[in-house]
Design an enzyme around this catalytic site. Structure first.
Site, PDB file in Angstrom:
ATOM      1  CB  CYS A   2      -0.884   0.021   1.243  1.00 17.99           C
ATOM      2  SG  CYS A   2      -1.864  -1.450   1.417  1.00 17.99           S
ATOM      3  NE  ARG A  27       4.559   1.934  -0.948  1.00 18.54           N
ATOM      4  CZ  ARG A  27       5.436   1.828   0.021  1.00 18.54           C
ATOM      5  NH1 ARG A  27       6.658   2.283  -0.151  1.00 18.54           N
ATOM      6  NH2 ARG A  27       5.127   1.268   1.172  1.00 18.54           N
ATOM      7  CD1 TRP A  73      -0.084  -5.550  -4.022  1.00 18.06           C
ATOM      8  CD2 TRP A  73       0.140  -6.504  -2.011  1.00 18.06           C
ATOM      9  NE1 TRP A  73       0.473  -6.786  -4.200  1.00 18.06           N
ATOM     10  CE2 TRP A  73       0.622  -7.404  -2.989  1.00 18.06           C
ATOM     11  CE3 TRP A  73       0.190  -6.896  -0.674  1.00 18.06           C
ATOM     12  CZ2 TRP A  73       1.144  -8.643  -2.680  1.00 18.06           C
ATOM     13  CZ3 TRP A  73       0.712  -8.140  -0.358  1.00 18.06           C
ATOM     14  CH2 TRP A  73       1.173  -8.996  -1.364  1.00 18.06           C
ATOM     15  CG  ASN A  97       1.743   0.325   4.061  1.00 16.69           C
ATOM     16  OD1 ASN A  97       1.538  -0.881   3.930  1.00 16.69           O
ATOM     17  ND2 ASN A  97       2.890   0.890   3.747  1.00 16.69           N
ATOM     18  N   GLY A  98      -0.103  -1.775   6.140  1.00 18.93           N
ATOM     19  CA  GLY A  98       0.370  -2.726   7.162  1.00 18.93           C
ATOM     20  C   GLY A  98      -0.681  -3.785   7.425  1.00 18.93           C
ATOM     21  CD  GLU A 468      17.472 -11.746  -9.455  1.00 16.58           C
ATOM     22  OE1 GLU A 468      16.951 -12.448  -8.572  1.00 16.58           O
ATOM     23  OE2 GLU A 468      17.050 -10.620  -9.756  1.00 16.58           O
ATOM     24  CE  LYS A 472      14.400  -9.578 -11.706  1.00 20.35           C
ATOM     25  NZ  LYS A 472      14.721  -9.136 -10.442  1.00 20.35           N
ATOM     26  CD  GLU A 475      10.545 -10.179 -10.536  1.00 17.91           C
ATOM     27  OE1 GLU A 475       9.885  -9.918  -9.534  1.00 17.91           O
ATOM     28  OE2 GLU A 475      11.774 -10.027 -10.591  1.00 17.91           O
ATOM     29  CG  HIS A 491      18.860 -36.748 -10.083  1.00 19.79           C
ATOM     30  ND1 HIS A 491      19.232 -38.052  -9.880  1.00 19.79           N
ATOM     31  CD2 HIS A 491      20.013 -36.072 -10.298  1.00 19.79           C
ATOM     32  CE1 HIS A 491      20.543 -38.167  -9.949  1.00 19.79           C
ATOM     33  NE2 HIS A 491      21.050 -36.973 -10.204  1.00 19.79           N
ATOM     34  CE  LYS A 589      11.745  -1.719  -6.067  1.00 22.29           C
ATOM     35  NZ  LYS A 589      12.511  -2.674  -6.894  1.00 22.29           N
TER      36      LYS A 589
HETATM   37  C1  F6R Z   1      12.341  -9.407  -7.490  1.00 16.14           C
HETATM   38  C2  F6R Z   1      12.308  -8.548  -6.324  1.00 16.14           C
HETATM   39  C3  F6R Z   1      11.988  -9.156  -5.015  1.00 16.14           C
HETATM   40  C4  F6R Z   1      12.788  -8.467  -3.898  1.00 16.14           C
HETATM   41  C5  F6R Z   1      12.299  -8.980  -2.533  1.00 16.14           C
HETATM   42  C6  F6R Z   1      13.085  -8.367  -1.392  1.00 16.14           C
HETATM   43  O1  F6R Z   1      12.650  -8.683  -8.643  1.00 16.14           O
HETATM   44  O2  F6R Z   1      12.512  -7.348  -6.419  1.00 16.14           O
HETATM   45  O3  F6R Z   1      12.193 -10.530  -5.015  1.00 16.14           O
HETATM   46  O4  F6R Z   1      14.147  -8.735  -4.077  1.00 16.14           O
HETATM   47  O5  F6R Z   1      10.944  -8.666  -2.374  1.00 16.14           O
HETATM   48  O6  F6R Z   1      12.935  -6.988  -1.338  1.00 16.14           O
HETATM   49  P1  F6R Z   1      13.968  -6.089  -0.577  1.00 16.14           P
HETATM   50  O7  F6R Z   1      15.275  -6.188  -1.280  1.00 16.14           O
HETATM   51  O8  F6R Z   1      13.399  -4.706  -0.627  1.00 16.14           O
HETATM   52  O9  F6R Z   1      14.069  -6.631   0.815  1.00 16.14           O
END
Ligand code: F6R
Length: 594
Positions: A2, A27, A73, A97-98, A468, A472, A475, A491, A589
C-alpha cells in the site's frame, strides 16, 4: 504494498495527492482512493484498478486543501471498491499500510459498529473513533493506540471538523514532507519529490500532527520531540523515466553508473577498502538472509565469500530463517540484504538476531530505512531510487557489495592479491559494453517468448545466477520459468524437456564447464532449444542455437556481466508479451507484511 499520500496546505490537494500516488505506483496496488475535506464534509472516492480510473472519477479542480490518498495491495479481503481505502467510521477517516494481527479480537470488542468491508483497517478506524469519543482528544488517543494494536501500521488520519492530518507508524514506513506551500505525509520520498526534498522520518511508535504551516512530532510517550529534517540527495530525475519506455529498462541502463558509484564508495584503494570493511575478518561464520532477489544475490555472495574469504557461509530465505532453529558460533555474523530496508521478514530476522546477541550487518539501498537503522552496521549500496517492481540495479549493486566483502576477506586471508582491486576500475565500461548489443537479446526474446516453460541451467555460482535470471523472467513476463542445478535435471525435471523447450545455460565457471556442457548435451538430445551464455567459445556448435559471449574477467566481477544479459532477455520477453513490465500483476515493491 500500500501507498499513502496526504497533503494539507495552500494549494488544492487533489492533484497533489493523485500525482503523489502515481509516484508510488511502483509499490504495487490493486485499488486506489482519496478522502478530501470540502466546506461541507469529508468526501471519499475509491475505485478498483489503476489510479487513472480514480482520477477519471474525480474533479481535479476541487476546492479542497487537505486530504489523504491510498493505493491498496490487498491483504484482508479481495481487491474491490468497498475494501479500498480510505475507510470512514464515525468522525474518523483513515488510510492504512500494514497488517493488524489482532483485528478479529478488536472487532469483537467494537460490537456497536457496523462494518462494511472485510479489512483490518476499517476496524482500526472504528477503534480510533471509539477512543476519540471517550477521550475527546486525538493526541491522547494516538499516544495510547500502540497499546491496542498488534501488527504493523502506517496511518494517515482525518478527524471530522479538524484542520490537521494526523499520522502514526509502527513497522510500516512513513515520512512527513515539508514545503513552503504545505506539508505532506507519504510512504516514500518519490511521492513528494515534485514539491520538496525535505522530510522528517517518522520512527516506530512516533506520531505527528500535520497542519498547513506546522508539523508537531510526538515520541512514543506522547511528548513533543525535536527531530532533524532530512534532505533527499538524489535528483528528481533519478526517480523519473528519462525517455525510456519503462523504469525497468532505464534502471538496467543505469547500472554502469550506480555500480561504479557503489564500488567507489568502498574501494578507492586497499586502505579505503580496509577502513570501510574493518572488523569483518573477525567472524568465523556468516549467515546471509534476504527475500527473493536479495536471497539469490546472497547465494552468489556465498560462493565468493567461501572461496576467497574462507569462512563458512549459510544462506537462507528470511521467511524460512526466522522460523528455523540456528546454532550460532561465538563469532557469528548475520548479513541482511534488502533494497527497501523495510521487508517484514528480513526485518524480523534482524530483530531476533539482535535479541540473541548476534552481530548484524545490513546491505541496504534506501537510506534511513528500518533495516539500515536497526542493524549494528550498514553498508549502503548506491543504486538510487529503484522504481520498477522487479529489481535490477539494486541486485547488481548488492552483488558488487558482496564481491567487495569477498575481496576484503580474500586479501585478508591471503587468497587474493591486493592488485585484484584494479579489476574493479573499469566495471562501468565493461557493463556499458555488455549493454550495447541489445539486438542479440531481442532476437533471443523473439525465439522464446511464446513458450510456456523455460529452463535455466547452471552449476555453482552459475546456478545462483540462473535463479535470479529465472525469477526476473517469470515475474515480468508471466512465463513459467525454472532454474535448475544442471546436474540435478536428470533426477526428474528432464521429463519436462520437449521439442523446442528453451533451455538457457549459464557457463562461466571453468572448474565445472565440461560438466555443465554434458548436461546441455542431454537436453539437446531431447530436442531443447539451447541458448548458452558463456565467457568462452563453445566449440561444438550443435550444442546451441544462440551463444551469448561475455568477456572473461575475474570471477569476482563476472557475474554482473551475465546478469545484465539475463535482465534484458526478461525485459524483451515481457515486452513482446505486452506485460505491465514496471508493475507486474500481484507484485509489490516493498513487502512490508509477512
Ligand atoms: C524481485 C524482487 C523481489 C525483492 C524482494 C526483497 O525482482 O525485487 O524478489 O528482491 O521482495 O525486497 P527487498 O530487497 O526490498 O528486501
Amino acid at each position: 504494498m500500500c501507498g499513502i499520500v496526504g497533503y494539507v496546505g495552500k494549494s488544492k490537494c487533489v492533484p497533489k495527492i493523485i500525482s503523489g500516488l502515481e509516484s508510488l505506483e511502483y509499490r504495487g496496488y490493486d485499488s486506489a482512493g482519496i478522502a478530501y475535506v470540502t466546506n461541507e464534509s469529508i468526501k471519499i472516492k475509491k475505485e478498483q484498478g489503476r489510479i487513472k480510473v480514480l482520477k477519471d472519477s474525480l474533479n481535479m479542480n476541487e476546492e479542497s486543501y487537505m486530504g489523504i490518498g491510498h493505493t491498496r495491495w490487498a491483504t484482508h479481503g479481495k481487491p474491490c471498491k468497498v475494501n479500498s481505502h480510505p475507510h470512514q467510521v464515525g468522525d474518523i477517516t483513515i488510510v492504512h499500510n500494514g497488517i493488524i494481527e489482532n483485528y478479529e479480537e478488536l472487532k469483537n470488542n467494537l460490537k456497536e459498529y457496523k462494518f462494511k468491508s472485510e479489512t483490518d483497517s476499517e476496524v482500526v478506524a472504528a477503534l480510533i473513533d471509539k477512543l476519540y469519543h471517550e477521550d475527546k482528544d486525538i493526541i491522547k488517543v494516538l499516544s495510547k493506540l500502540k497499546d491496542y494494536l498488534i501488527g504493523s501500521y502506517a496511518l494517515g488520519i482525518l478527524v471530522n471538523g479538524d484542520d490537521n492530518i494526523y499520522a502514526i507508524r509502527k513497522d510500516s514506513p512513513l515520512i512527513i514532507g515539508i514545503s513552503e506551500d504545505g506539508n505532506f505525509i507519504a510512504s516514500d520520498v518519490p511521492a513528494i519529490l515534485e514539491y520538496t526534498n525535505m522530510y522528517y522520518l517518522l520512527l516506530n511508535d512516533e506520531f505527528a500532527l500535520i497542519s498547513k504551516d506546522d508539523v508537531v512530532i510526538y515520541d512514543k510517550n506522547g511528548e513533543i520531540s525535536t527531530k532533524s529534517l532530512m534532505t533527499f540527495e538524489g535528483s528528481k530525475e533519478a526517480a523519473m523515466k528519462n525517455g525510456y519506455d519503462h523504469y525497468m529498462l532505464k534502471e538496467i541502463y543505469e547500472q554502469p553508473k550506480v555500480v561504479m558509484e557503489t564500488i567507489k564508495e568502498y574501494i578507492l584503494d586497499y586502505k579505503h577498502l580496509k577502513e570501510r570493511m574493518k572488523g569483518l575478518e573477525k567472524y568465523d561464520a556468516i549467515d546471509i538472509v534476504g527475500c527473493g532477489s536479495a536471497y539469490h544475490v546472497g547465494l552468489v555472495g556465498k560462493s565468493l565469500i567461501m572461496k576467497y574469504g574462507k569462512v563458512p557461509v549459510y544462506v537462507d530465505i528470511a521467511s524460512e530463517y526466522r522460523y528455523t532453529e540456528h546454532i550460532y558460533s561465538k563469532k557469528h555474523l548475520i548479513i541482511l540484504i534488502s533494497q527497501s530496508g523495510e521487508t517484514a521478514d528480513t526485518l524480523a530476522v534482524l530483530r531476533e538476531a539482535k535479541q540473541q546477541g548476534i552481530d548484524t550487518l545490513a546491505i541496504v539501498n534506501v537510506v534511513g530505512s528500518s533495516i539500515a537503522r536497526e542493524a549494528h552496521k550498514v553498508l549502503y549500496i548506491k543504486a538510487g531510487p529503484e522504481i520498477a517492481v522487479a529489481t535490477t540495479k539494486a541486485y547488481l549493486c548488492q552483488l558488487m557489495m558482496l564481491s567487495l566483502i569477498a575481496l576484503y576477506l580474500g586479501i585478508n586471508k591471503g587468497t587474493l592479491d591486493k592488485k585484484i582491486i584494479n579489476e574493479y576500475d573499469n566495471m562501468d565500461l565493461l557493463l556499458e559494453k555488455e549493454l550495447e548489443n541489445k539486438k542479440e537479446l531481442e532476437d533471443i526474446a523473439k525465439l522464446i517468448y511464446k513458450n510456456k516453460d523455460i529452463f535455466y541451467l547452471g552449476r555453482k555460482i552459475d546456478y545462483s545466477l540462473c535463479m535470479e535470471a529465472s525469477l526476473k523472467l517469470k515475474e515480468v513476463s508471466y512465463l513459467h520459468s525454472e532454474a535448475y542445478a544442471a546436474g540435478e535435471l536428470k533426477h526428474g525435471t528432464i521429463s519436462l524437456i520437449e521439442d523446442k523447450t528453451p533451455v538457457i545455460s549459464i557457463i562461466t565457471d571453468d572448474d565445472i564447464r565440461l560438466k555443465t556442457l554434458s548436461n546441455v548435451k542431454e537436453v539437446c538430445a531431447r530436442g531443447a532449444l539451447s541458448i548458452i551464455i558463456s565467457n568462452e567459445d563453445v566449440l561444438d556448435k550443435s550444442l546451441y542455437t544462440k551463444l551469448i559471449k561475455i568477456p572473461k574477467v575475474h570471477e569476482l566481477i563476472g557475474s554482473a556481466l551475465v546478469m545484465v544479459k539475463c535482465q534484458l532477455i526478461a525485459y524483451y520477453v515481457a515486452r513482446l508479451n505486452g506485460c505491465d513490465i514496471d508493475k507486474p500483476r500481484n507484485l509489490a515493491k516493498s513487502v512490508t507484511v509477512e
